[in-house]
Design an enzyme around this catalytic site. Sequence first.
Site, short mmCIF file in Angstrom:
data_model
loop_
_atom_site.label_atom_id
_atom_site.label_comp_id
_atom_site.label_asym_id
_atom_site.label_seq_id
_atom_site.Cartn_x
_atom_site.Cartn_y
_atom_site.Cartn_z
N HIS B 107 0.82 -1.21 0.00
CA HIS B 107 0.00 0.00 0.00
C HIS B 107 0.86 1.26 0.00
O HIS B 107 0.41 2.33 -0.37
CB HIS B 107 -1.00 -0.01 1.17
CG HIS B 107 -0.41 0.39 2.49
ND1 HIS B 107 0.03 -0.52 3.41
CD2 HIS B 107 -0.19 1.61 3.02
CE1 HIS B 107 0.50 0.11 4.48
NE2 HIS B 107 0.37 1.42 4.27
N ASP B 137 -0.07 -7.30 1.29
CA ASP B 137 0.44 -5.96 1.55
C ASP B 137 1.97 -5.92 1.56
O ASP B 137 2.58 -5.35 2.47
CB ASP B 137 -0.13 -5.39 2.86
CG ASP B 137 0.12 -3.88 2.96
OD1 ASP B 137 0.32 -3.23 1.92
OD2 ASP B 137 0.13 -3.36 4.10
N GLY B 218 4.00 6.03 9.21
CA GLY B 218 5.43 6.35 9.08
C GLY B 218 6.32 5.13 9.12
O GLY B 218 7.25 4.99 8.34
N ASN B 219 6.04 4.23 10.04
CA ASN B 219 6.91 3.04 10.11
C ASN B 219 6.31 1.85 9.37
O ASN B 219 6.85 0.75 9.41
CB ASN B 219 7.28 2.68 11.56
CG ASN B 219 6.09 2.26 12.41
OD1 ASN B 219 5.04 1.91 11.88
ND2 ASN B 219 6.24 2.30 13.73
N SER B 220 5.20 2.06 8.70
CA SER B 220 4.60 0.99 7.91
C SER B 220 5.57 0.59 6.80
O SER B 220 6.16 1.44 6.14
CB SER B 220 3.28 1.47 7.31
OG SER B 220 2.50 0.37 6.92
N GLY B 276 -8.68 -24.15 -4.94
CA GLY B 276 -10.00 -24.17 -5.55
C GLY B 276 -11.12 -24.55 -4.61
O GLY B 276 -12.16 -25.06 -5.04
#
Lengths: 306, 466
Positions: B107, B137, B218-220, B276
Amino acid sequence: MAIAVTDLPLDLVRRGKVRDVYSVDGARLLLVATDRVSAFDVVMDEAIPYKGAVLTQMTAWWLAQLEGQVSHHLISADIDEIVREVPALAPQRAELAGRASLCRRATVFPIECVIRGYLSGSAWKEYRAGGTLAGEPLPSGLVESARLDPPVFSPATKAESGHDENITIEHVREVVGAETAAELERLSLLVYERGRDIAARRGIIIADTKFEFGYDDTGIRLIDEILTPDSSRFWPADEYRPGRPQPSFDKQPLRDWLDAERQAGRWNGEAPGPPLPPAIVAATSHRYLDAFARITGESLDTTGLA
Amino acid sequence: MAIVALVASLAAACGDDARGELTGGGFAAREAGAQAPAPNSPRRTVITDAVGKIAPAVVTVQTEVVERVPIDPFERFFGGRTGERSAAGIGSGFITRSDGVIVTNAHVVAGATRVSVALRDGQTFSARVLGFDEVNDLAVLKIDARGLPTARLGTSDDLLVGEWAIALGNPYGFLLGNSEPSVTTGVVSGVGRNLVGQGQGAGVYVDMIQTDASINPGNSGGPLVNAQGEVIGVNSSIYSPSGGSIGLGFAIPINRAKRVTEDLLEHGAVRRPWVGIKPQFPAAGDAGRAALRSGVVVHTVVPGSPAATAGIRAGDVLVKSRSRVLRNPYDWDAELLELRAGERLTVVVRRDGRELAVPITVADLPEVSAPKVQVMRELELLTLTPAIRTERGVRSARGAVVFKVSDRVAEELGLQPGDVIVQINRTPVEDAATVEKLISAQGQRGALRLFFERGGQVYSSDFIIR
Ligand SMILES: Nc1ncnc2c1ncn2[C@@H]1O[C@H](COP(=O)(O)OP(=O)(O)OP(=O)(O)O)[C@@H](O)[C@H]1O
Ligand SMILES: [Mg+2]
């Protein structure tokens, strides 16, 4: 949980590389396929989940297919029935479920009835050296892993230790008599051809296999395990390329890994085997289950299995 | 249950805050010439040691984004407009290979037209996005450099609840004299956390590390490390409420991140494992809660999928996969995240009161294995099939799935892998070949408008073929 060794309240007749054989009474044996696995003639320390049940249930399935055509030794491979017959086994039910088979005891012919539908292993060596198989000439120009039509009866001795030795059909006649020799060959071919056709349709080549026969007062019976990955060479059909050795359907990941260990100098090729990584154990287990599911068309029933 | 939906919007709002802080200068820069305390200073702790080990590998990731505003699906037939909005974003990352491979959140770089990376020493590089995986992510960036300090990757398999968890980020690396990372600390509060969102667009996030270390925009993308300075997770603010002030932060386990990174490096895309099986999600209430403990009920088996080949049927109950006991659909989701395409797994299912061991060979998601149509060497498409449609939850019945796009097309059309092209100008797209035909036939005659479905919404994009 995988089971490497059993300890039952019955007389132990023998422990093979994979199977533990117990005496129930004078007329019956209990064959238990454990989850032990061997490769390059070495039994590994790790057990392979579901492997024992695959061997036992696959044998039972083949015999059901052959019902009425071949008389055999199997009384039951169903744990409920076995415990009903031998109540002393009730406490070990979970350990035996799927793995055990109750069999009619027979006097064993001292001959391994090998049928070869493809030219591989010691048969390829014999052919390459002198153009024969079991002492009989084969057409020239065959390559390694070539299909043999019709399949060839290629008997061996039942050696107590070490490798079984190939013998001639003449030798078989001397040991069991001409009439029995012919009957063993006929039955072996019948069962093998039936198996080869069924397996081929499901993506597995049964390259060769080994049967054992015995007799009791009713006559000749097919005994031991039948058309399992342990008594036969299973090859993945989609990877079949004549002219070279074929990968093994069930043991290839294990063999490849062991080979690498050997080449890296971490294993000298003798017992004890190196500890198997979980991924190799899982892959091998998967192969056995896959072989079962393909051949029988059903997933392995593991109800009540420990 | 509504945590995640809430989190997503807060995180977005927070992103703006961080930028505000940045431009407003509302932070204290470290004074030049400040002395570091001596090695034997009592101020040194296991935390400062861990930070010292990992800090050189923590970087700032800055992006420029041109956002496209979605349009109403019904309006597309009347030539609805697409809006555009430009914005800058910032986050963190860490170096995993000395030749410039950097891991961050998807992201952080999603939709970015330009990505740059600032190292701790102030050097900045423009970065290429080697690949990204929105489901997890995670994104992998590459900068052209050598001899960079790398982060030591630990394992997330044996985390101890209660062990130190230190979240690092470096959101301000672009500002001279502010090259030190920001550090927040806490403990591993939980592992294997499954977060469930409700309502449209809310996702399910499974098997996360929960920490009370503050995880914020910020630290993501930065590392979550243990007391030995080894990376145990990748901070992710889209899972974590604002600022971590309520003691609820989440990180992606490093083992999953390693696997995804390997895939992205090797294939440029994550090889999505495909089994599946569509699980049945239990109803609300007591019955539903009980159902959350007794296995995974198979709702649908995708035709032609590995599960179908293996003989799994609707109504089967999955109780175990490999060594993982399956109590509910979220356990299955967690399992899927760990599987690799090509892997052979054994699943135990309950059927008619019996238990069966079913061997399944995990395949690549059909998008990956289906034949592709190449359009102008810039776009690889494949026809939407019922299997792909079921698997991905695509709403449109017909269309062409974007498998690969060149950087140029991605940039100019805003297309991403996974988008489903449903219409070009006024002609509905029947299959992959239609797109090729429409583009080569009409491309000469000026502008085209392309309509595509992404995440259940239809967007449009205008372009001209040069
Ligand atoms: N119905 C039967 N009556 C008598 N003996 C039997 C019967 N069925 C099988 N056997 C014998 O049981 C034994 C099975 O044990 P065996 O040593 O072959 O185990 P294994 O695990 O297959 O070992 P290996 O790999 O060394 O062959 C064989 O010797 C076989 O001849
Ligand atoms: Mg034997």
